[in-house]
Motif scaffolding. Structure first.
Motif, PDB file in Angstrom:
ATOM      1  N   TYR A   1      -9.516  -3.592   1.808  1.00 11.82           N
ATOM      2  CA  TYR A   1      -8.670  -3.078   2.811  1.00 11.82           C
ATOM      3  C   TYR A   1      -8.537  -3.899   4.225  1.00 11.82           C
ATOM      4  O   TYR A   1      -8.380  -5.024   4.310  1.00 11.82           O
ATOM      5  CB  TYR A   1      -8.534  -2.048   3.206  1.00 11.82           C
TER       6      TYR A   1
ATOM      7  N   ASP B   1      -2.358   3.010  -3.792  1.00  9.18           N
ATOM      8  CA  ASP B   1      -4.108   2.955  -4.039  1.00  9.18           C
ATOM      9  C   ASP B   1      -4.398   3.379  -5.237  1.00  9.18           C
ATOM     10  O   ASP B   1      -3.905   4.901  -5.148  1.00  9.18           O
ATOM     11  CB  ASP B   1      -4.869   3.583  -2.693  1.00  9.18           C
TER      12      ASP B   1
ATOM     13  N   ARG C   1       1.009  -0.903   0.023  1.00 12.91           N
ATOM     14  CA  ARG C   1      -0.477  -0.192   0.027  1.00 12.91           C
ATOM     15  C   ARG C   1       0.818   1.254  -0.088  1.00 12.91           C
ATOM     16  O   ARG C   1       0.236   2.436  -0.403  1.00 12.91           O
ATOM     17  CB  ARG C   1      -0.869  -0.088   0.452  1.00 12.91           C
TER      18      ARG C   1
END
Length: 629
Positions: free
Chosen positions: A602, A578, A571
């Motif tokens: 998530y 993202d 991430r």
């Protein structure tokens, strides 16, 4: 069907050959002896017999050619374009794993064997090519894979036929037959050998294993090669097992996928080694940096995790000859200089705003950020973010009145919590009248009590920033809040290694000031003991913190720590990797639905690591969102 030219290594291709002999000589000087795999009008392709040779070859070619080129780690292929020519280095002799293994073994057996020496005459120089048997098999495999993929591949068929016309009489037929049997290519070879003879591209004596009984099948094959349609359906009918195996490899289950994973894993290991060296002032392990190093991948990881500073410090510990090229050094150095410059500006701003608020009768407390940076080995190498100040609810309202007229930009106040952000030029300031995290009501209740303790007498200590003594939370409160805040980022916005470094360095830096028992009690009351143990194990295993300095250290959390580590790397800091962003221009219901769709995946991933916490936090998140209507 005969085409113009004299074959794959014919003398008719001379226009771009001037660079080849000096290039081969330069590689040999560096101890690299790469046989020629292919030569066409504008392209020369070399073969690297091992992965180590491949990476060393990339480094040497970049140096010799004076350009970075491009690397495809899936195919293990390097390409550079000096002038109007193209120079390639290939690690593999075939795309499909089954055929690749046979060729690799054949090369290992034939390399240096009597009667297998093979060379190409270029500009009065003999340049080594693949051993005779391997060359014949490789050229055929390259054509046959194109045929199976649906490409008519008439040109590559001609390459193979002309190559056999020139070199076929030198090939060891018995050894070739053995290699073909291992790869299941005997029938395919005999079919196309009959087709080449039938078309007059070579003679029977030039084609080992020529079998006239395959002539009827060869006629149908020639028809397929010369038709305007795809050869895929014909290949599936004629060579079903090989066609299905080739399709499997093309779907990513072959070693190309493995090579990409291995390259990513190696880059992460090197990045991690440099980060640890920079954090704890240790020498980096040079064994990780033998052969070719993808410094671009390391730089991207450092940038995504907001730790370019300590990674650069780690690079400085490498032994001579193991560091990056000058261009990569410049890129790291320029980023570090930018971080240092921004740190100076933030360190100049903090005393001014703290003194301004204090002179007006308020009691601001500095949170996170620059207060934690003092624990870093080089504080100016911590990538700075915004400036966060905690105030009582009464002081929060007064601070808004004081700061709003003076700010260059005033942001919207956060819904449901006392949180206001400002911009003073390029510096972002956030004031907080609450430590609310939106994790759940239990966590926020514990933080509310901790906030009262911080703002009371004895709840702070001071750190010097720009010559000004700034109040920050006392040791246990700071450790607990730093962890709870990074938990919020882990489950919501995206956690970067910079925040984990803050936590680890703070625990290490204040081991003599407290045993952090009060911090552990706060975390337990907040219901976050599980995440503390997992992330604590991760900090020990991957960031190098001494286990004795991690309260609640649990050796049994290795599996969950490994999963959490991969999630953090994927991430990036604040979810930099993202690709979906929150929307602000839509109606409220559409905006909230979009936010739900961003965070839902998530939380489902976190349910595998922290099932109880993920369910609780997600339920609270949805409930708070619904109350907003």
């Amino acid at each position: 069907m005969r085409r113009e030219g004299t074959g794959l290594f014919g003398d008719g291709i001379l226009e771009y050959d001037a660079i080849i002999p000096p290039l081969v000589a330069s590689l040999s000087f560096n101890g690299l002896h790469f046989p020629i795999l292919e030569r066409t009008g504008k392209c020369i392709v070399f073969y690297a017999p091992s992965e180590e040779d491949f990476y060393r070859g990339i480094h040497s070619l970049r140096s010799i050619l004076g350009q970075e080129g491009s690397v495809d780690y899936g195919k293990m292929s390097f390409t550079a374009r000096p002038g109007s020519s193209t120079v390639c280095l290939e690690r593999f002799l075939a795309a499909g794993t089954a055929l690749r293994d046979v060729l690799e073994k054949a090369y290992a057996r034939c390399s240096g064997a009597p009667g297998q020496d093979n060379s190409v005459r270029i500009k009065s120089s003999d340049v080594a090519a693949l051993p005779l048997n391997v060359s014949a098999l490789e050229v055929f495999v390259r054509f046959f894979e194109s045929f199976l993929d649906g490409d008519r591949a008439a040109g590559k068929f001609g390459d193979w036929a002309f190559h056999m016309r020139d070199k076929g009489h030198l090939v060891d037929g018995a050894a070739l037959k053995g290699d073909l049997e291992k790869s299941g290519l005997v029938s395919a070879w005999k079919t196309f050998a009959a087709a080449a003879v039938l078309e007059g591209l070579c003679g029977e004596e030039d084609m080992p294993l020529y079998d006239p009984s395959y002539l009827p099948k060869a006629k149908r094959t020639i028809k397929s090669l010369t038709s305007s349609g795809s050869t895929k359906s014909f290949a599936l009918r004629t060579f079903p097992l090989m066609a299905l195996r080739n399709a499997r490899d093309r779907q990513g289950r072959g070693s190309g996928c493995f090579a990409r994973r291995r390259a990513r894993s190696l880059a992460r290991a090197r990045f991690n080694g440099l980060l640890r060296a920079g954090l704890w002032k240790n020498a980096a392990d040079t064994s990780l940096f033998r052969g070719y190093v993808d410094w671009n991948a390391i730089y991207e990881l450092a940038e995504q995790q907001a730790v370019v500073g300590p990674v650069s410090d780690g690079i400085a510990t490498l032994a001579p000859g193991y560091g990056p090229a000058e261009s990569d050094q410049i890129r790291f150095a320029s980023d570090v200089m930018a971080v240092e410059k921004r740190n100076r500006k933030v360190d100049e701003f903090i005393p001014k705003v703290m003194k301004f608020l204090t002179d007006n009768g308020l009691r601001p407390v500095l949170l996170k950020g620059q207060g934690l940076a003092r624990e870093w080995p080089v504080p100016s190498h911590r990538s700075p973010g915004d400036v966060d100040l905690l105030l009582s609810k009464e002081d929060y309202a007064s601070a808004k009145d004081l700061l709003s007229p003076r700010a260059s930009h005033v942001g919207d106040e956060a819904e449901g919590i006392l949180h206001q952000d400002y911009k003073f030029g390029k510096i972002e300031l956030e004031i907080h009248g609450s430590l609310s995290t939106w994790l759940n009501s239990k966590v926020d209740g514990v933080l509310s009590g901790m906030q009262d303790a911080i703002l009371s007498d004895g709840g702070t200590v001071t750190v010097s920033i720009g010559g000004y003594d700034c109040p920050v939370p006392a040791y246990d409160y700071n450790a607990a809040y730093t962890f709870i805040h990074l938990c919020k980022h882990y489950f919501f916005e995206g956690l970067g290694l910079r925040q984990l470094c803050d936590w680890a360095l703070y625990l290490a830096g204040h081991k003599d000031d407290t045993d952090f028992s009060k911090a552990v009690d706060i975390v337990r009351r907040a219901g976050l003991e599980g995440p503390w143990k997992v992330l604590g194990k991760m900090v020990v295993d991957y960031l190098g913190l001494d286990p004795s300095l991690m309260p609640l250290y649990d050796e049994g959390e290795s599996s969950r720590a490994s999963k959490a580590w991969k999630y953090v790397l994927k991430r990036g800091n604040f979810g930099v990797n993202d690709h979906r962003e929150a929307r602000t221009e839509e109606k409220k219901i559409a905006r909230k639905l979009h936010t739900f769709m961003i965070y839902f995946p998530y939380f489902t991933r976190q349910a595998c690591i922290f099932p109880r916490e993920a369910l609780s936090f997600f339920g609270y998140f949805v409930n708070k969102g619904l109350k907003g209507f």
